[in-house]
Motif scaffolding. Structure first.
Motif, PDB file in Angstrom:
ATOM      1  N   PRO A  68       0.834  -1.193   0.000  1.00  0.00           N
ATOM      2  CA  PRO A  68       0.000   0.000   0.000  1.00  0.00           C
ATOM      3  C   PRO A  68       0.874   1.250   0.000  1.00  0.00           C
ATOM      4  O   PRO A  68       2.046   1.206   0.392  1.00  0.00           O
ATOM      5  CB  PRO A  68      -0.806  -0.116   1.291  1.00  0.00           C
ATOM      6  CG  PRO A  68       0.074  -0.901   2.205  1.00  0.00           C
ATOM      7  CD  PRO A  68       0.833  -1.858   1.307  1.00  0.00           C
ATOM      8  N   TRP A  69       0.296   2.355  -0.428  1.00  0.00           N
ATOM      9  CA  TRP A  69       1.028   3.613  -0.458  1.00  0.00           C
ATOM     10  C   TRP A  69       0.276   4.671   0.332  1.00  0.00           C
ATOM     11  O   TRP A  69      -0.889   4.957   0.062  1.00  0.00           O
ATOM     12  CB  TRP A  69       1.228   4.100  -1.890  1.00  0.00           C
ATOM     13  CG  TRP A  69       1.851   5.449  -1.989  1.00  0.00           C
ATOM     14  CD1 TRP A  69       3.072   5.815  -1.516  1.00  0.00           C
ATOM     15  CD2 TRP A  69       1.293   6.617  -2.585  1.00  0.00           C
ATOM     16  NE1 TRP A  69       3.313   7.144  -1.776  1.00  0.00           N
ATOM     17  CE2 TRP A  69       2.218   7.660  -2.437  1.00  0.00           C
ATOM     18  CE3 TRP A  69       0.091   6.891  -3.218  1.00  0.00           C
ATOM     19  CZ2 TRP A  69       1.995   8.931  -2.915  1.00  0.00           C
ATOM     20  CZ3 TRP A  69      -0.132   8.169  -3.692  1.00  0.00           C
ATOM     21  CH2 TRP A  69       0.817   9.177  -3.544  1.00  0.00           C
ATOM     22  N   VAL A  70       0.950   5.224   1.318  1.00  0.00           N
ATOM     23  CA  VAL A  70       0.453   6.376   2.074  1.00  0.00           C
ATOM     24  C   VAL A  70       1.526   7.445   1.939  1.00  0.00           C
ATOM     25  O   VAL A  70       2.677   7.221   2.337  1.00  0.00           O
ATOM     26  CB  VAL A  70       0.218   6.031   3.560  1.00  0.00           C
ATOM     27  CG1 VAL A  70      -0.245   7.263   4.324  1.00  0.00           C
ATOM     28  CG2 VAL A  70      -0.786   4.900   3.706  1.00  0.00           C
ATOM     29  N   PRO A  71       1.215   8.593   1.345  1.00  0.00           N
ATOM     30  CA  PRO A  71       2.229   9.630   1.158  1.00  0.00           C
ATOM     31  C   PRO A  71       2.863  10.045   2.482  1.00  0.00           C
ATOM     32  O   PRO A  71       2.167  10.313   3.458  1.00  0.00           O
ATOM     33  CB  PRO A  71       1.452  10.794   0.530  1.00  0.00           C
ATOM     34  CG  PRO A  71       0.240  10.163  -0.077  1.00  0.00           C
ATOM     35  CD  PRO A  71      -0.085   9.000   0.794  1.00  0.00           C
ATOM     36  N   ASP A  72       4.176  10.084   2.508  1.00  0.00           N
ATOM     37  CA  ASP A  72       4.939  10.525   3.666  1.00  0.00           C
ATOM     38  C   ASP A  72       5.187  12.028   3.509  1.00  0.00           C
ATOM     39  O   ASP A  72       5.892  12.439   2.587  1.00  0.00           O
ATOM     40  CB  ASP A  72       6.260   9.763   3.719  1.00  0.00           C
ATOM     41  CG  ASP A  72       7.168  10.205   4.845  1.00  0.00           C
ATOM     42  OD1 ASP A  72       6.811  11.124   5.612  1.00  0.00           O
ATOM     43  OD2 ASP A  72       8.268   9.629   4.960  1.00  0.00           O
ATOM     44  N   PRO A  73       4.613  12.868   4.377  1.00  0.00           N
ATOM     45  CA  PRO A  73       4.787  14.323   4.239  1.00  0.00           C
ATOM     46  C   PRO A  73       6.256  14.754   4.174  1.00  0.00           C
ATOM     47  O   PRO A  73       6.574  15.737   3.509  1.00  0.00           O
ATOM     48  CB  PRO A  73       4.100  14.887   5.488  1.00  0.00           C
ATOM     49  CG  PRO A  73       3.114  13.844   5.881  1.00  0.00           C
ATOM     50  CD  PRO A  73       3.747  12.523   5.500  1.00  0.00           C
TER      51      PRO A  73
END
Length: 68
Positions: free
Chosen positions: A51-56
């Protein structure tokens, strides 16, 4: 290999939503040749983050709009 891709703010917002399971699919290095019917694409390399969750910390603002 680190890759840099351009994302819209809506793509980041959507992928950041806790209700969403997102994937980041990147296809690069595509060869384009001229065929009898027009351009023909082939090859390329896939990079899939799932899965991909954008890292700020990995997001960089590169463009702004300014209204006068």
């Amino acid at each position: 290999m680190d890759l840099t891709v351009n994302l819209t703010r809506n793509e980041v917002a959507h992928a950041s939503s806790p209700e969403v399971t997102a994937a980041l699919f990147i296809l690069f290095g595509i060869a384009v040749a001229t065929g009898p019917g027009g351009p023909v694409a082939s090859g390329g390399t896939v990079r899939l983050v799932q899965p991909w969750v954008p890292d700020p910390a990995r997001l960089t603002p590169v463009m702004f709009t300014y209204t006068v």
